[in-house]
Motif scaffolding. Structure first.
Motif, PDB file in Angstrom:
ATOM      1  N   TYR A   9      20.929  22.899 -21.740  1.00  0.00           N
ATOM      2  CA  TYR A   9      21.085  24.823 -22.725  1.00  0.00           C
ATOM      3  C   TYR A   9      22.697  24.773 -23.619  1.00  0.00           C
ATOM      4  O   TYR A   9      23.632  24.256 -23.269  1.00  0.00           O
ATOM      5  CB  TYR A   9      21.951  25.494 -21.169  1.00  0.00           C
ATOM      6  CG  TYR A   9      22.527  27.267 -22.157  1.00  0.00           C
ATOM      7  CD1 TYR A   9      21.852  27.713 -22.586  1.00  0.00           C
ATOM      8  CD2 TYR A   9      24.448  26.860 -21.803  1.00  0.00           C
ATOM      9  CE1 TYR A   9      22.594  29.071 -23.379  1.00  0.00           C
ATOM     10  CE2 TYR A   9      24.768  27.475 -22.435  1.00  0.00           C
ATOM     11  CZ  TYR A   9      24.153  29.010 -23.091  1.00  0.00           C
ATOM     12  OH  TYR A   9      24.171  30.351 -23.839  1.00  0.00           O
ATOM     13  N   VAL A  10      22.046  25.066 -24.055  1.00  0.00           N
ATOM     14  CA  VAL A  10      23.164  24.844 -25.463  1.00  0.00           C
ATOM     15  C   VAL A  10      23.826  26.648 -26.389  1.00  0.00           C
ATOM     16  O   VAL A  10      22.626  26.999 -26.057  1.00  0.00           O
ATOM     17  CB  VAL A  10      23.154  24.078 -26.345  1.00  0.00           C
ATOM     18  CG1 VAL A  10      23.040  22.619 -26.199  1.00  0.00           C
ATOM     19  CG2 VAL A  10      22.242  24.149 -27.186  1.00  0.00           C
ATOM     20  N   GLU A  11      24.558  26.886 -26.549  1.00  0.00           N
ATOM     21  CA  GLU A  11      24.997  27.668 -27.280  1.00  0.00           C
ATOM     22  C   GLU A  11      24.262  27.844 -28.866  1.00  0.00           C
ATOM     23  O   GLU A  11      23.580  28.921 -28.855  1.00  0.00           O
ATOM     24  CB  GLU A  11      26.285  27.765 -28.169  1.00  0.00           C
ATOM     25  CG  GLU A  11      27.244  28.249 -26.898  1.00  0.00           C
ATOM     26  CD  GLU A  11      28.822  28.223 -26.965  1.00  0.00           C
ATOM     27  OE1 GLU A  11      29.086  28.893 -28.142  1.00  0.00           O
ATOM     28  OE2 GLU A  11      29.434  28.341 -25.693  1.00  0.00           O
ATOM     29  N   ASN A  12      24.190  26.521 -29.452  1.00  0.00           N
ATOM     30  CA  ASN A  12      23.204  26.700 -30.527  1.00  0.00           C
ATOM     31  C   ASN A  12      22.884  25.706 -30.979  1.00  0.00           C
ATOM     32  O   ASN A  12      22.854  24.380 -30.911  1.00  0.00           O
ATOM     33  CB  ASN A  12      24.351  26.930 -31.589  1.00  0.00           C
ATOM     34  CG  ASN A  12      23.467  26.891 -33.247  1.00  0.00           C
ATOM     35  OD1 ASN A  12      23.026  25.550 -33.789  1.00  0.00           O
ATOM     36  ND2 ASN A  12      23.418  27.893 -34.006  1.00  0.00           N
ATOM     37  N   THR A  13      21.144  25.898 -30.776  1.00  0.00           N
ATOM     38  CA  THR A  13      19.994  24.532 -30.603  1.00  0.00           C
ATOM     39  C   THR A  13      19.880  23.424 -31.935  1.00  0.00           C
ATOM     40  O   THR A  13      20.014  21.964 -32.003  1.00  0.00           O
ATOM     41  CB  THR A  13      19.394  24.691 -30.471  1.00  0.00           C
ATOM     42  OG1 THR A  13      18.555  25.901 -31.242  1.00  0.00           O
ATOM     43  CG2 THR A  13      18.334  25.512 -29.521  1.00  0.00           C
ATOM     44  N   GLY A  16      26.789  19.669 -22.878  1.00  0.00           N
ATOM     45  CA  GLY A  16      25.730  21.007 -22.550  1.00  0.00           C
ATOM     46  C   GLY A  16      25.517  21.248 -20.904  1.00  0.00           C
ATOM     47  O   GLY A  16      26.072  20.327 -20.196  1.00  0.00           O
ATOM     48  N   GLU A  17      24.805  21.875 -20.457  1.00  0.00           N
ATOM     49  CA  GLU A  17      24.378  22.603 -19.359  1.00  0.00           C
ATOM     50  C   GLU A  17      22.941  22.051 -18.911  1.00  0.00           C
ATOM     51  O   GLU A  17      21.837  22.884 -19.231  1.00  0.00           O
ATOM     52  CB  GLU A  17      24.768  23.797 -18.748  1.00  0.00           C
ATOM     53  CG  GLU A  17      24.838  24.165 -17.376  1.00  0.00           C
ATOM     54  CD  GLU A  17      24.407  25.614 -16.799  1.00  0.00           C
ATOM     55  OE1 GLU A  17      25.015  26.625 -16.132  1.00  0.00           O
ATOM     56  OE2 GLU A  17      25.440  26.162 -18.208  1.00  0.00           O
ATOM     57  N   SER A  19      18.545  27.815 -26.036  1.00  0.00           N
ATOM     58  CA  SER A  19      20.079  28.739 -26.001  1.00  0.00           C
ATOM     59  C   SER A  19      19.717  30.076 -25.283  1.00  0.00           C
ATOM     60  O   SER A  19      21.015  30.866 -25.506  1.00  0.00           O
ATOM     61  CB  SER A  19      20.259  29.185 -27.754  1.00  0.00           C
ATOM     62  OG  SER A  19      19.730  29.132 -28.293  1.00  0.00           O
ATOM     63  N   LYS A  20      18.821  30.055 -24.582  1.00  0.00           N
ATOM     64  CA  LYS A  20      18.284  31.216 -23.742  1.00  0.00           C
ATOM     65  C   LYS A  20      18.050  30.267 -21.976  1.00  0.00           C
ATOM     66  O   LYS A  20      17.507  29.529 -21.815  1.00  0.00           O
ATOM     67  CB  LYS A  20      17.223  31.232 -23.853  1.00  0.00           C
ATOM     68  CG  LYS A  20      16.931  31.594 -25.671  1.00  0.00           C
ATOM     69  CD  LYS A  20      15.531  32.277 -25.681  1.00  0.00           C
ATOM     70  CE  LYS A  20      15.548  32.076 -27.560  1.00  0.00           C
ATOM     71  NZ  LYS A  20      16.257  33.427 -28.159  1.00  0.00           N
ATOM     72  N   LYS A  21      18.764  31.407 -20.929  1.00  0.00           N
ATOM     73  CA  LYS A  21      19.549  31.063 -19.985  1.00  0.00           C
ATOM     74  C   LYS A  21      17.754  32.132 -18.983  1.00  0.00           C
ATOM     75  O   LYS A  21      17.337  31.760 -17.792  1.00  0.00           O
ATOM     76  CB  LYS A  21      20.565  31.792 -19.544  1.00  0.00           C
ATOM     77  CG  LYS A  21      20.962  30.906 -19.694  1.00  0.00           C
ATOM     78  CD  LYS A  21      22.509  30.391 -18.281  1.00  0.00           C
ATOM     79  CE  LYS A  21      23.742  28.984 -19.167  1.00  0.00           C
ATOM     80  NZ  LYS A  21      24.908  29.165 -17.950  1.00  0.00           N
ATOM     81  N   THR A  37      23.068  23.148 -33.903  1.00  0.00           N
ATOM     82  CA  THR A  37      24.784  21.938 -33.382  1.00  0.00           C
ATOM     83  C   THR A  37      24.270  21.369 -32.379  1.00  0.00           C
ATOM     84  O   THR A  37      24.884  19.934 -33.326  1.00  0.00           O
ATOM     85  CB  THR A  37      25.637  23.922 -33.164  1.00  0.00           C
ATOM     86  OG1 THR A  37      25.700  24.211 -33.808  1.00  0.00           O
ATOM     87  CG2 THR A  37      26.497  22.782 -32.993  1.00  0.00           C
TER      88      THR A  37
END
Length: 469
Positions: free
Chosen positions: A84-88, A15-16, A70-72, A90
């Motif tokens: 930040y992740v694409e899918n929480t 993640g970021e 998953s929202k910036k 996952t």
């Protein structure tokens, strides 16, 4: 939970870091914002009705150490840290898998269409005679639940037992990467979720992903119930090519050809008995629960006691002391009659097993079955519900005749129609649980035995509550 750093988590989920520091520590993981507090990692799940991202401000205010998102967009919070992740979901599963990797202990995965929970509980009861055991609690056997259970592992836990449920293609594969069971139990391949998976063969293939790590350590084995066509359907459809190590197989059951075998099954005043024939041990077993399906559950528990070197006498005592949990075959006596509350969930196979077991409870009194819809059967719903009706008819021919069949719901009505069309068993069709309870009270007499069962979504426990009140 062993504390893990925010940096470890970020690396595990790839993640970021959006805000905060990586030096902080996480001491618990939650998906329910109301449970968040000091040291929490909050995982906001995006559901059908609620997007839990809206609760991030309040969990950070409550002292959470970290949240996924998953929202910036939006203004960064001033407290805690955020990845930040694409899918929480996952990310939750990857974090759970990373946490699991910290423990080198025997881990047992339990799957199947019927009997997962009871089997898990019996295995746990036996192994707890020697070990400190972590087992799946409640209904935490899903994509979210299994991940959350993993964080209950502590340094003093010696064995983990995880129930692994699935209803859609691809789900078991994800659970396996979290749990990594070196020993696995497959209780049955039935028709639960057949509406999503299409056939028993596809169900066997999907559940069969549990074999991937079996035998990789701790003398692990794959235990499969060898009754009926289970040897064939598992042999033809389990993807053994996925195994990263040898996958020793042990069949258990009540039929010839099973390596671990039960013989001399008898109904007793308090439950049933049988003779256990295992890999090393042989002996008489007494259970305080009814039904041949529970004999199978006890068999695999004893087989695991042998594998993990629990004294046989202790294992036998644990099974004798075992009693069913709430809504899972629980007996409730009221007004002179006896109610068998098995309303937690249902499948065609489990309903058939429970109807058969109903006649073991007592020779006297009427036998009444109150059955609700079995859900998630898709286009095969009518056929499979009528199949339950056929089982009731077959039981009646063998002398196990219901006095009353009471159905609730559209699917269950096909059970009633099948029975009504081919016998003179008294059938009542109900629109709701209140009506079913009223009819039960009209029909039941002191000494009668009443089975109440249906899928969880039918809320058949409401019938139980009204009947025993």
């Amino acid at each position: 939970m062993i504390p893990i750093s925010i940096k470890e988590i970020r690396e595990a989920v790839d993640g970021e870091l959006l805000w905060g520091q990586e030096e902080g520590m996480v001491t618990n993981v939650v998906t329910d914002s109301r449970k968040a507090g000091e040291g929490s990692l909050f995982v906001p799940i995006v559901g059908e009705r609620v997007d839990a991202h809206q609760f991030i401000p309040q969990v950070m205010e409550a002292g959470a150490a970290l949240t996924f998102t998953s929202k910036k967009e939006g203004k960064p919070e001033k407290k805690g840290s955020c990845i930040y992740v694409e899918n929480t979901l996952t990310a939750l599963q990857k974090t759970a898998a990373y946490y699991r990797s910290k423990f080198d202990i025997p881990v047992i995965g339990v799957t199947g269409s019927v009997g997962k929970t009871t089997t898990k509980e019996m295995i746990s009861a036996v192994l707890e005679k020697k070990y400190r055991v972590l087992k799946t609690q409640g209904n935490l056997n899903s994509q979210i639940g299994v991940a959350l259970m993993m964080f209950e592992l502590e340094p003093d836990i010696q064995i983990g037992i995880f129930e692994m449920g699935m209803s859609l293609p691809g789900e078991m594969e994800k659970l396996v990467e979290i749990v990594k069971p070196q020993t696995a139990v497959m209780t049955n391949i039935g028709v639960s979720h057949i509406g999503n998976l299409g056939s028993r063969e596809k169900i066997a293939e999907e559940k069969g992903h549990i074999v991937k790590y079996v035998g990789s350590s701790h003398d692990g084995k794959l235990y499969i119930c060898g009754n009926g066509d289970m040897k064939q359907i598992t042999g033809d459809n389990i993807p053994y090519s996925l195994c990263v190590a040898e996958c020793p197989i042990c069949y258990y059951g009540t039929e010839a050809g099973c390596e671990v075998l039960a013989t001399d099954l008898k109904v007793t005043d308090v439950g049933q008995s049988f003779v256990y024939h295992g890999n090393r041990e042989t002996g008489a077993v007494e259970l305080s629960v009814m039904g041949s399906h529970n004999v199978n559950n006890a068999l695999v528990a004893l087989a695991l006691s042998e594998q993990l070197e629990v004294p046989f006498s202790d294992a036998l005592q644990a099974l004798k002391e075992y009693h069913p949990f709430s809504m899972r075959g629980e007996r409730k006596d009221a007004h002179g009659y006896h109610v068998i509350d098995d309303t937690y969930n249902a499948s065609p196979d489990s309903i058939n097993s429970n109807i058969d077991a109903l006649f073991d409870y007592g020779k006297e009194g009427q036998k009444i079955a109150v059955l609700g819809d079995v859900l998630e059967l898709g286009e095969q719903s009518e056929k499979l519900h009528r199949g339950i009706g056929d089982f009731i008819l077959k039981e009646a021919e063998s002398g196990k005749r219901l006095s009353y069949l009471i159905t609730v719901g559209e699917g269950a009505s096909y059970i009633g129609r099948q029975v009504q069309e081919h016998s003179d068993i008294s059938v009542e069709f109900c629109r709701n649980n209140e009506e079913a309870a009223r009819i039960v009270k009209q029909c039941a007499k002191p000494g009668d035995w009443i089975l109440i069962k249906g899928s969880r979504g039918m809320h058949m426990d409401e019938v139980v509550e009204k009947v025993v009140m």
